[in-house]
Design a protein around this motif. Structure first.
Motif, PDB file in Angstrom:
ATOM      1  N   SER A 190       0.834  -1.212   0.000  1.00  0.00           N
ATOM      2  CA  SER A 190       0.000   0.000   0.000  1.00  0.00           C
ATOM      3  C   SER A 190       0.867   1.259   0.000  1.00  0.00           C
ATOM      4  CB  SER A 190      -0.974   0.009   1.173  1.00  0.00           C
ATOM      5  OG  SER A 190      -0.289   0.071   2.394  1.00  0.00           O
ATOM      6  N   GLU A 191       1.973   1.224   0.689  1.00  0.00           N
ATOM      7  CA  GLU A 191       2.910   2.349   0.699  1.00  0.00           C
ATOM      8  C   GLU A 191       3.489   2.585  -0.708  1.00  0.00           C
ATOM      9  OE1 GLU A 191       7.273   3.190   2.657  1.00  0.00           O
ATOM     10  OE2 GLU A 191       5.894   1.897   3.766  1.00  0.00           O
ATOM     11  N   MET A 192       3.801   1.506  -1.418  1.00  0.00           N
ATOM     12  CA  MET A 192       4.354   1.616  -2.768  1.00  0.00           C
ATOM     13  C   MET A 192       3.290   2.144  -3.736  1.00  0.00           C
ATOM     14  SD  MET A 192       7.365   1.099  -3.967  1.00  0.00           S
ATOM     15  CE  MET A 192       7.884   1.661  -5.566  1.00  0.00           C
ATOM     16  N   VAL A 193       2.056   1.666  -3.600  1.00  0.00           N
ATOM     17  CA  VAL A 193       0.965   2.135  -4.463  1.00  0.00           C
ATOM     18  C   VAL A 193       0.726   3.633  -4.227  1.00  0.00           C
ATOM     19  CG1 VAL A 193      -1.505   1.943  -4.961  1.00  0.00           C
ATOM     20  CG2 VAL A 193      -0.124  -0.127  -4.658  1.00  0.00           C
ATOM     21  N   ASP A 194       0.720   4.062  -2.978  1.00  0.00           N
ATOM     22  CA  ASP A 194       0.567   5.484  -2.674  1.00  0.00           C
ATOM     23  C   ASP A 194       1.669   6.300  -3.345  1.00  0.00           C
ATOM     24  OD1 ASP A 194      -1.668   4.957  -1.142  1.00  0.00           O
ATOM     25  OD2 ASP A 194      -0.611   5.113   0.795  1.00  0.00           O
ATOM     26  N   TYR A 195       2.888   5.794  -3.299  1.00  0.00           N
ATOM     27  CA  TYR A 195       4.015   6.489  -3.919  1.00  0.00           C
ATOM     28  C   TYR A 195       3.844   6.554  -5.442  1.00  0.00           C
ATOM     29  CZ  TYR A 195       8.726   7.607  -5.436  1.00  0.00           C
ATOM     30  OH  TYR A 195       9.803   8.200  -6.054  1.00  0.00           O
TER      31      TYR A 195
END
Length: 172
Positions: free
Chosen positions: A95-100
């Protein structure tokens, strides 16, 4: 010098598992491994494993390790690819990577911004993408469903298997 050249061939062909591998690549690797006095298979496995760890890497390092931008008509696509032998490390930060990716796509004007996490030992790439790219990726890879981290079996070459599929959809 032979060892460096052998390393380049191994890296470029993913130890001969990439569909871009040629007979010349394999022949050259055999000759170079004799000159360098190494077993190219053993050396290649060690080399690829050493370069594929994701531990301690930032989101930016993961996306931009091997990143290319492509213009398609008036649109811009960005495709990052990284090798790993353990997708679970990145899956924990999905989820952190998708947000980025969403933030970067918006800020930099990418229609499609993807990260393909390629496990060469299992001959599979996991696709992480900006949310607005889901329909394009579904069409490009002829998928019935799509979700973050979807495994794409047999997809390891950005040049032959990834870029053309995405560009074809955007060209329509």
């Amino acid at each position: 010098i032979a060892g460096i050249m052998l390393s380049g061939i191994i890296s470029d062909t993913l130890l001969f598992k990439s569909p871009t591998t040629t007979r010349m690549d394999m022949d050259a690797a055999i000759v170079l491994s004799h000159i360098a006095n190494v077993d190219y298979k053993e050396y290649g496995l060690k080399m690829l494993k050493a370069g594929s760890t994701l531990k301690g890497r930032t989101k930016e390092e993961i996306l931009y390790t091997d990143f290319k931008t492509y213009p398609v008509n008036s649109k811009k696509i960005g495709i990052g690819q990284i090798l790993t032998t353990d997708f679970s490390i990145l899956k924990k930060k999905l989820s952190e990577m998708v947000d980025y990716l969403n933030e970067t796509a918006s800020k930099e004007g990418y229609k499609v911004l993807t990260l393909f996490v390629t496990d060469i030992f299992d001959n599979i790439s996991y696709c992480i993408y900006n949310d607005n790219a889901d329909d394009i990726l579904m069409q490009g890879f002829k998928l019935d469903e799509i979700y973050q981290g979807i495994p794409l079996k047999g997809v390891v070459s950005r040049k032959i298997q990834i870029v053309p599929n995405i560009m074809e959809v955007l060209d329509r």
